[in-house]
Every structure is written in structure tokens, then in C-alpha cells.
Motif scaffolding. Structure first.
Motif, PDB file in Angstrom:
ATOM      1  N   GLY A 248      14.874   1.527  -0.782  1.00 57.95           N
ATOM      2  CA  GLY A 248      14.284   1.663  -2.117  1.00 57.95           C
ATOM      3  C   GLY A 248      12.766   1.655  -2.063  1.00 57.95           C
ATOM      4  N   ILE A 249      12.206   0.770  -1.272  1.00 60.73           N
ATOM      5  CA  ILE A 249      10.734   0.696  -1.150  1.00 60.73           C
ATOM      6  C   ILE A 249      10.204   1.996  -0.548  1.00 60.73           C
ATOM      7  CG2 ILE A 249       8.854  -0.504   0.043  1.00 60.73           C
ATOM      8  CD1 ILE A 249      10.551  -3.089  -0.216  1.00 60.73           C
ATOM      9  N   GLU A 250      10.964   2.531   0.406  1.00 58.05           N
ATOM     10  CA  GLU A 250      10.554   3.792   1.062  1.00 58.05           C
ATOM     11  C   GLU A 250      10.404   4.917   0.035  1.00 58.05           C
ATOM     12  OE1 GLU A 250      10.461   3.339   4.660  1.00 58.05           O
ATOM     13  OE2 GLU A 250       9.048   4.955   4.241  1.00 58.05           O
ATOM     14  N   HIS A 251      11.344   4.997  -0.916  1.00 54.81           N
ATOM     15  CA  HIS A 251      11.260   6.059  -1.937  1.00 54.81           C
ATOM     16  C   HIS A 251      10.006   5.929  -2.775  1.00 54.81           C
ATOM     17  CE1 HIS A 251      15.917   5.934  -1.807  1.00 54.81           C
ATOM     18  NE2 HIS A 251      15.423   6.713  -0.853  1.00 54.81           N
ATOM     19  N   VAL A 252       9.653   4.698  -3.101  1.00 58.33           N
ATOM     20  CA  VAL A 252       8.466   4.492  -3.936  1.00 58.33           C
ATOM     21  C   VAL A 252       7.208   4.893  -3.151  1.00 58.33           C
ATOM     22  CG1 VAL A 252       7.242   2.885  -5.431  1.00 58.33           C
ATOM     23  CG2 VAL A 252       9.676   2.562  -5.044  1.00 58.33           C
ATOM     24  N   ILE A 253       7.162   4.513  -1.880  1.00 61.14           N
ATOM     25  CA  ILE A 253       6.000   4.873  -1.052  1.00 61.14           C
ATOM     26  C   ILE A 253       5.889   6.396  -0.955  1.00 61.14           C
ATOM     27  CG2 ILE A 253       5.073   4.823   1.309  1.00 61.14           C
ATOM     28  CD1 ILE A 253       6.166   1.944   1.528  1.00 61.14           C
ATOM     29  N   ASP A 254       6.999   7.061  -0.737  1.00 61.39           N
ATOM     30  CA  ASP A 254       6.976   8.532  -0.645  1.00 61.39           C
ATOM     31  C   ASP A 254       6.414   9.131  -1.923  1.00 61.39           C
ATOM     32  OD1 ASP A 254       8.055   8.426   1.839  1.00 61.39           O
ATOM     33  OD2 ASP A 254      10.111   8.977   1.241  1.00 61.39           O
ATOM     34  N   ALA A 255       6.900   8.639  -3.071  1.00 58.89           N
ATOM     35  CA  ALA A 255       6.459   9.188  -4.367  1.00 58.89           C
ATOM     36  C   ALA A 255       4.975   8.934  -4.584  1.00 58.89           C
ATOM     37  CB  ALA A 255       7.280   8.566  -5.495  1.00 58.89           C
ATOM     38  N   ALA A 256       4.499   7.741  -4.214  1.00 63.45           N
ATOM     39  CA  ALA A 256       3.081   7.408  -4.410  1.00 63.45           C
ATOM     40  C   ALA A 256       2.201   8.229  -3.464  1.00 63.45           C
ATOM     41  CB  ALA A 256       2.866   5.911  -4.203  1.00 63.45           C
ATOM     42  N   ASP A 257       2.669   8.421  -2.228  1.00 57.71           N
ATOM     43  CA  ASP A 257       1.888   9.187  -1.241  1.00 57.71           C
ATOM     44  C   ASP A 257       1.619  10.611  -1.720  1.00 57.71           C
ATOM     45  OD1 ASP A 257       1.401   7.238   0.625  1.00 57.71           O
ATOM     46  OD2 ASP A 257       3.140   7.727   1.898  1.00 57.71           O
ATOM     47  N   VAL A 258       2.598  11.190  -2.402  1.00 52.18           N
ATOM     48  CA  VAL A 258       2.440  12.561  -2.902  1.00 52.18           C
ATOM     49  C   VAL A 258       1.205  12.660  -3.790  1.00 52.18           C
ATOM     50  CG1 VAL A 258       3.460  14.277  -4.482  1.00 52.18           C
ATOM     51  CG2 VAL A 258       4.896  13.150  -2.762  1.00 52.18           C
ATOM     52  N   HIS A 259       0.921  11.594  -4.535  1.00 49.66           N
ATOM     53  CA  HIS A 259      -0.196  11.612  -5.488  1.00 49.66           C
ATOM     54  C   HIS A 259      -1.435  10.913  -4.941  1.00 49.66           C
ATOM     55  CE1 HIS A 259       2.404  13.270  -8.554  1.00 49.66           C
ATOM     56  NE2 HIS A 259       3.298  12.340  -8.268  1.00 49.66           N
ATOM     57  N   GLY A 260      -1.393  10.489  -3.695  1.00 48.44           N
ATOM     58  CA  GLY A 260      -2.550   9.798  -3.107  1.00 48.44           C
ATOM     59  C   GLY A 260      -2.817   8.440  -3.739  1.00 48.44           C
ATOM     60  N   ILE A 261      -1.758   7.823  -4.283  1.00 51.55           N
ATOM     61  CA  ILE A 261      -1.919   6.487  -4.891  1.00 51.55           C
ATOM     62  C   ILE A 261      -1.825   5.422  -3.790  1.00 51.55           C
ATOM     63  CG2 ILE A 261      -0.825   4.821  -6.464  1.00 51.55           C
ATOM     64  CD1 ILE A 261       0.088   7.219  -8.134  1.00 51.55           C
ATOM     65  N   ASP A 262      -2.694   4.427  -3.892  1.00 60.05           N
ATOM     66  CA  ASP A 262      -2.723   3.339  -2.903  1.00 60.05           C
ATOM     67  C   ASP A 262      -1.327   2.727  -2.731  1.00 60.05           C
ATOM     68  OD1 ASP A 262      -4.978   1.074  -1.780  1.00 60.05           O
ATOM     69  OD2 ASP A 262      -2.923   0.391  -2.119  1.00 60.05           O
ATOM     70  N   THR A 263      -0.880   2.607  -1.489  1.00 59.78           N
ATOM     71  CA  THR A 263       0.449   2.017  -1.246  1.00 59.78           C
ATOM     72  C   THR A 263       0.352   0.773  -0.353  1.00 59.78           C
ATOM     73  OG1 THR A 263       0.733   3.563   0.593  1.00 59.78           O
ATOM     74  CG2 THR A 263       1.773   4.167  -1.503  1.00 59.78           C
ATOM     75  N   SER A 264      -0.835   0.163  -0.294  1.00 61.16           N
ATOM     76  CA  SER A 264      -1.001  -0.947   0.652  1.00 61.16           C
ATOM     77  C   SER A 264      -0.063  -2.122   0.328  1.00 61.16           C
ATOM     78  CB  SER A 264      -2.462  -1.412   0.686  1.00 61.16           C
ATOM     79  OG  SER A 264      -2.933  -1.661  -0.610  1.00 61.16           O
ATOM     80  N   VAL A 265       0.117  -2.409  -0.949  1.00 58.37           N
ATOM     81  CA  VAL A 265       0.993  -3.533  -1.299  1.00 58.37           C
ATOM     82  C   VAL A 265       2.439  -3.198  -0.939  1.00 58.37           C
ATOM     83  CG1 VAL A 265       1.884  -4.919  -3.214  1.00 58.37           C
ATOM     84  CG2 VAL A 265      -0.554  -4.365  -3.105  1.00 58.37           C
ATOM     85  N   LEU A 266       2.841  -1.954  -1.254  1.00 59.46           N
ATOM     86  CA  LEU A 266       4.213  -1.546  -0.938  1.00 59.46           C
ATOM     87  C   LEU A 266       4.457  -1.507   0.569  1.00 59.46           C
ATOM     88  CD1 LEU A 266       4.461   1.245  -3.606  1.00 59.46           C
ATOM     89  CD2 LEU A 266       6.085  -0.654  -3.397  1.00 59.46           C
ATOM     90  N   ARG A 267       3.436  -1.096   1.312  1.00 58.53           N
ATOM     91  CA  ARG A 267       3.598  -1.056   2.773  1.00 58.53           C
ATOM     92  C   ARG A 267       3.754  -2.473   3.329  1.00 58.53           C
ATOM     93  NH1 ARG A 267       2.662   4.100   4.814  1.00 58.53           N
ATOM     94  NH2 ARG A 267       1.950   5.424   3.116  1.00 58.53           N
ATOM     95  N   ALA A 268       3.027  -3.406   2.747  1.00 58.44           N
ATOM     96  CA  ALA A 268       3.178  -4.809   3.176  1.00 58.44           C
ATOM     97  C   ALA A 268       4.603  -5.283   2.892  1.00 58.44           C
ATOM     98  CB  ALA A 268       2.158  -5.681   2.454  1.00 58.44           C
ATOM     99  N   ALA A 269       5.125  -4.930   1.708  1.00 61.19           N
ATOM    100  CA  ALA A 269       6.502  -5.314   1.365  1.00 61.19           C
ATOM    101  C   ALA A 269       7.486  -4.652   2.326  1.00 61.19           C
ATOM    102  CB  ALA A 269       6.810  -4.918  -0.079  1.00 61.19           C
ATOM    103  N   ARG A 270       7.228  -3.367   2.633  1.00 60.09           N
ATOM    104  CA  ARG A 270       8.130  -2.659   3.547  1.00 60.09           C
ATOM    105  C   ARG A 270       8.132  -3.312   4.931  1.00 60.09           C
ATOM    106  NH1 ARG A 270       6.902   3.548   4.845  1.00 60.09           N
ATOM    107  NH2 ARG A 270       5.153   2.597   5.909  1.00 60.09           N
TER     108      ARG A 270
END
Ligand code: NDP
Length: 299
Positions: A248-270
Motif C-alpha cells: 500500500g505504501i508503495e502505491h502512494v510513493i509511486d503516485a507522489a513520484d509522478v507529480h514530483g511530490i516529496d516522499t521522504s516521510v513515506l520512504r521512511a515508513a516503507r
């Protein structure tokens, strides 16, 4: 010490620090009929309370000398020390309740400082916003010298009723507070991140909000289940497990990456979740992460 203890049966109270919270505390004491002395570094903030019947003084030491019970609530414990160090002689033999938010370690250091200087010390953590003080929604936790809590319970109950005592360890109230702030700030970060991601996909904040509130209503039972699992030390998954969280976290990171949105918090969770899967906990309930994150068993 009797002359500065009570007036007409009500405890005299000195409140040091008149930010939004200090003002609310002093206001609640005034509403409760307590003779209240206030002091603040920026003196003008006392004006509105003086209009309501509070006394004010030029220095913290003078304010301290007017009450047996001294309540301080400022930015942090460094500010507390900068105010109280010059007033330490006046504080000796009095009761100090420190409602300033800081870490458990700093609370214990404050207690040691107070002990060294002959001051009866109680630490506190305010869990609700300033406007709630004195009302039914106020929550204030206390820990430290039990005798202070018991002696001042009627006065502290003016701020929050019930006033909650958590034990002799002066860091325990702050320990609750930092853990709850951990939950609050990471949740707030997640909330604004979710709005940013939705916006990038053309979904307005107003459109997302009702569904976001739906997520929030899922949390209370999850909090209870997670707490029960952690207290039992058992993490059998009923509904969802660590492996599915990783996906589930992976899907959110993928979606955010498409828009260049910071994913540092999600990557830490992943990274935390992936580590748990690699260590063989993929089939466990997410509560397992609470045990894996703790440096030493909490119980
Ligand atoms: P702040 O945390 O902004 O603290 C402001 C107060 O700290 C003012 O009295 C300010 O004096 C004083 N202060 C700051 N630095 C110093 C210093 N170096 N020396 C002397 N005084 C200093 O505002 P709040 O009143 O909102 O918060 C007080 C405490 O209550 C904080 O620990 C906060 O986390 C906690 N709290 C607040 C809540 C709220 O709803 N506001 C909710 C729960 C907890 P001056 O006016 O001169 O700048």
C-alpha cells in the motif's frame, strides 16, 4: 508559610508566562476565585488579566513570593530556567508546577534542579488547546512529587477536572505528551501530504475532506487493537498485515513520484515496513512494528 498560602480559603497562585496558554491558565484560576499573581517577560501581556483582577509584579522573584503555589508555562524548559534561576531563593519551600512542554529527560532534569534547591516540584503536560482550560474538555496530566499533587488537587482541578496523576517519575507526564505529539505531528504531516497528492490529481481539498474524516473514524478501534496486541506481545493479523502495508505504501510513493511530490516521510515508513518483512514479520499485524521500533522492551 501561611501568609501567602491562601486567601479566604482559596489557594494563592502565581502564574509565570503569559503566552496563549499561560493567559488561559491564569484566567481559569481567576474564574475559580483564586487570588492570582501573574508575570511575563513581555509585561504588557499581563494587562488583560490585571483588568480581570490579577496582580502583577516587576520580577519573577516578586511574583513567586506572593504565592505558595507557582505555576509556570512558557516556551520550553530552557526558558523556565532562565526565568527561575534568578528567583531560586524566593522559590525555596514553595510548590512549583511546571506545565511547560518539553522532553521527559528535561522534566527529570527540572525535578533534580528543584530538589537541589529545596523546591517541591510537579511536572505537567497539557494535552488540549488553551481555550479548553477550565472547561469540561481540558486534559492535564501530572507526575512528580505526589505530596504536591495531593495538596493542590482542588486548585489544579480548576484547570482540568479530573486532574490526572501518573506517578512519582517526573518525566512520566512528558513521556505521555511526546508520544501523543509523535502521533499528532506525523498525522498532521500525513494529512497535508494527502491533500497535496489529491490536489496534484485534480481532487480539491474540499472533495477529499469527507473521505479523510472517514479514515480518522477508523483509527479509534485500531488504536485499541494495537495497544492490546502490544501489551500482550502478540501480533496475529486479523484483517491486514505488514506485507500488505508495504504494498500500500508503495502505491502512494509511486503516485507522489509522478507529480514530483516529496516522499521522504513515506520512504521512511516503507523502510520500516520492508525491514519487518525481511525479518520474517510480513504476516503479522502492523502492531508488530511498535515492538520492532522500541529500542528495549517497554514492559
Ligand atoms: P509559547 O509556547 O509560544 O510560549 C510563550 C511564552 O513563553 C510567553 O510567555 C513568552 O514570553 C515565554 N518565553 C519564550 N521564551 C522565553 C524566554 N527565553 N524567557 C522568558 N520567557 C520566554 O506559547 P503558549 O503559551 O501557547 O505555550 C506555552 C506552553 O504550553 C508550551 O510549552 C506549549 O507547548 C504548551 N501548550 C500550549 C498549548 C496551546 O494551546 N497554546 C496546548 C498545549 C500545550 P513573551 O511573551 O515575553 O515572549
Amino acid at each position: 508559610m501561611t501568609d501567602d498560602a491562601t486567601t479566604g480559603g482559596r489557594e494563592n497562585v502565581t502564574v509565570l508566562g503569559l503566552g496563549p496558554m499561560g493567559q488561559a491558565l491564569a484566567g481559569a484560576f481567576l474564574d475559580g476565585g483564586h487570588p492570582t499573581t501573574v508575570w511575563n517577560r513581555t509585561a504588557a501581556k499581563a494587562d488583560v488579566l490585571v483588568d480581570r483582577g490579577a496582580a502583577t509584579t516587576r520580577t519573577p522573584a516578586e511574583a513567586v513570593a506572593r504565592s505558595r503555589l507557582v505555576v509556570i508555562c512558557v516556551l520550553d524548559d530552557a526558558a523556565v530556567r532562565s526565568i527561575l534561576d534568578p528567583a531560586v531563593g524566593a522559590l525555596r519551600g514553595r510548590m512549583l508546577v511546571n506545565l511547560t512542554a518539553d522532553s521527559p529527560t528535561r522534566a527529570r532534569e527540572m525535578a533534580a534542579w528543584a530538589e537541589h534547591n529545596g523546591i517541591d516540584y510537579l511536572d505537567g503536560a497539557i494535552l488540549t488547546p488553551a481555550p479548553t482550560m477550565g472547561g469540561p474538555d481540558a486534559v492535564v496530566l501530572y507526575s512528580g512529587r505526589r505530596a504536591v499533587f495531593e495538596a493542590q488537587l482542588p486548585t489544579l482541578s480548576v484547570l482540568s477536572d479530573p486532574a490526572v496523576y501518573l506517578g512519582d517519575d517526573p518525566g512520566r507526564a512528558a513521556a505521555h505528551e511526546v508520544a501523543l505529539l509523535d502521533l499528532f505531528w506525523t498525522s498532521m504531516t500525513a494529512l497535508v501530504h494527502a491533500f497535496a497528492l489529491a490536489s496534484a490529481e485534480g481532487v480539491t481539498a474540499g472533495e477529499l475532506a469527507p473521505f479523510a474524516k472517514g479514515i480518522a473514524t477508523l483509527l479509534p478501534p485500531i488504536i485499541d487493537d494495537t495497544a492490546a496486541n502490544l501489551d500482550r506481545g502478540e501480533h496475529t493479523a486479523d484483517v491486514s498485515n505488514v506485507r500488505s502495508a508495504a504494498a500500500g505504501i508503495e502505491h502512494v510513493i509511486d503516485a507522489a513520484d509522478v507529480h514530483g511530490i516529496d516522499t521522504s516521510v513515506l520512504r521512511a515508513a516503507r523502510s520500516i515496513v520492508r525491514g519487518a518483512v525481511e525479518d520474517g514479520h510480513g504476516d503479522d499485524d502492523l502492531s508488530r512494528l511498535g515492538d520492532l521500533l522500541a529500542p528495549v522492551p517497554a514492559r
